[in-house]
Design an enzyme around this catalytic site. Structure first.
Site, mmCIF file in Angstrom:
data_model
loop_
_atom_site.group_PDB
_atom_site.id
_atom_site.type_symbol
_atom_site.label_atom_id
_atom_site.label_comp_id
_atom_site.label_asym_id
_atom_site.label_seq_id
_atom_site.Cartn_x
_atom_site.Cartn_y
_atom_site.Cartn_z
ATOM 1 N N ARG A 159 0.844 -1.187 0.000
ATOM 2 C CA ARG A 159 0.000 0.000 0.000
ATOM 3 C C ARG A 159 0.882 1.240 0.000
ATOM 4 N NH1 ARG A 159 -1.892 -3.641 3.945
ATOM 5 N NH2 ARG A 159 -3.988 -4.476 3.533
ATOM 6 N N LYS A 183 -1.587 -2.845 8.075
ATOM 7 C CA LYS A 183 -2.737 -2.433 8.867
ATOM 8 C C LYS A 183 -2.741 -3.176 10.198
ATOM 9 C CE LYS A 183 -5.939 -1.069 5.177
ATOM 10 N NZ LYS A 183 -7.273 -1.313 4.586
ATOM 11 N N HIS A 254 -2.736 2.592 -5.743
ATOM 12 C CA HIS A 254 -3.482 1.372 -5.434
ATOM 13 C C HIS A 254 -3.700 0.537 -6.693
ATOM 14 C CE1 HIS A 254 -5.018 -0.343 -1.769
ATOM 15 N NE2 HIS A 254 -6.055 -0.831 -2.415
ATOM 16 N N ARG A 257 -0.979 -1.832 -6.947
ATOM 17 C CA ARG A 257 -1.249 -2.972 -6.049
ATOM 18 C C ARG A 257 -2.202 -3.954 -6.734
ATOM 19 N NH1 ARG A 257 -1.297 -4.453 -0.536
ATOM 20 N NH2 ARG A 257 -3.314 -5.040 0.358
ATOM 21 N N HIS A 280 -3.590 -9.184 3.314
ATOM 22 C CA HIS A 280 -5.031 -9.236 3.561
ATOM 23 C C HIS A 280 -5.313 -10.172 4.735
ATOM 24 C CE1 HIS A 280 -6.030 -8.089 -0.887
ATOM 25 N NE2 HIS A 280 -5.891 -7.029 -0.111
ATOM 26 N N TYR A 289 -9.331 -10.356 -6.999
ATOM 27 C CA TYR A 289 -8.362 -10.360 -8.081
ATOM 28 C C TYR A 289 -8.514 -11.564 -8.991
ATOM 29 C CZ TYR A 289 -6.445 -6.693 -5.226
ATOM 30 O OH TYR A 289 -6.304 -5.549 -4.504
#
Length: 308
Positions: A159, A183, A254, A257, A280, A289
């Protein structure tokens, strides 16, 4: 963040929720800001209905609030996000015994728009990188930095905030891996390929020292004044590169990504490996994806098969 003026009971709940997001949930500053913006909108609407503390929140209030947002032109994805904020808040309020029952359990919102993320085709990516290589030939430090940032964004799928937060010692050049703080302060290790390794090495050898200043610290990527590059600067660089291509739906970092994930799956990578690379927490997030890859496969089939 400046909050709208609310009754004391609601304002106190916002403060407590903010502490919960930043402390227990370890959300990023950007995420907390988005949550609080949505929550302030909800509670301001509730205050307009005469509600002075969270205990007064009812399902009808939440539904009418979302309805007012829809009438004001909010998109389906925005409405879905705001409904998710309401659910997170009321779940927290129930745990904190600010409410007796959770009014959001039967709250429904439109599903998010089903549009697939913009990705670069291989030819587009090759053109973009060729332009970056040409710009970096004369050793301009900003050009060297931009090439290294883009190569690393594509190579690792990190990110933009993760890229901006990288330090020099997060790199392991021998193993060609990168330590990333994602995150929720979750750390992961991501591999990168030779082109990215060469671009980053060139930036460190010929570029970074020309921009470094007393307050640069260990930051891997620097801005023109020698401070750590910020997300806004990275977005501006990538946006300009995509605009120069002129023939892509990709819009910002993004999209690199998205592109990295799609190309990995197109190349046969395992879905769980891609989940780990992207950081994730849920495999369901990564599975979008696979839809991108199927869409690209379908287009190729229709263009190439005699009986498509």
């Amino acid at each position: 963040m400046e909050k709208k003026e609310l009754p004391a009971g609601l304002d106190k709940a916002v403060t407590g929720f903010e502490r919960y997001l930043t402390g227990e949930r370890a959300r990023s500053e950007h995420t907390v800001r988005a949550y609080l913006s949505d929550l302030s909108s909800l509670l301001a609407y509730a205050a307009g209905e005469g509600i002075t503390d969270p205990a007064g929140l009812e399902l009808g209030t939440l539904r009418r609030w979302l309805g007012s947002q829809s009438e004001a032109g909010a998109s389906r994805s925005t409405l879905a996000r705001r409904a998710a904020t309401a659910r997170t808040f009321t779940s927290w309020a129930l745990r904190e015994e600010l409410i007796e029952t959770d009014p959001s359990l039967r709250l429904q919102a439109p599903k998010r728009d089903g549009s697939l993320p913009g990705v670069l085709q291989q030819q587009q990516l090759a053109r973009l990188l060729a332009d970056l290589n040409e710009a970096a030939k004369d050793g301009d430090p900003m050009a060297l930095r931009n090439r290294a940032m883009v190569e690393l964004l594509y190579a690792t799928g990190v990110r933009v905030g993760e890229l901006a937060g990288l330090d020099v010692d997060d790199l392991d050049p021998d193993r060609r891996t990168l330590r990333v703080l994602g995150k929720g302060n979750k750390e992961r290790t991501v591999p990168y390929g030779l082109p990215a390794a060469l671009a980053v090495d060139d930036w460190l050898r010929r570029g970074r020292g020309k921009l470094a200043a007393a307050d640069s610290g260990p930051a891997l990527f620097l801005g023109a004044r020698g401070r750590r590059v910020d997300q806004r600067q990275v977005r501006s660089v990538v946006k300009g590169l995509f605009e120069a291509l002129g023939d892509t739906s990709a819009t910002g970092p993004h999209s690199l990504r998205h592109t990295a994930a799609t190309h990995l799956l197109d190349g046969g990578a395992d879905l769980r490996a891609v989940q780990e690379i992207l950081g994730h927490s849920s495999l369901a997030t990564t599975q979008i994806y696979t839809h991108v890859s199927v869409d690209r496969l379908r287009r190729s089939y229709q263009q190439a098969h005699p009986r498509a």
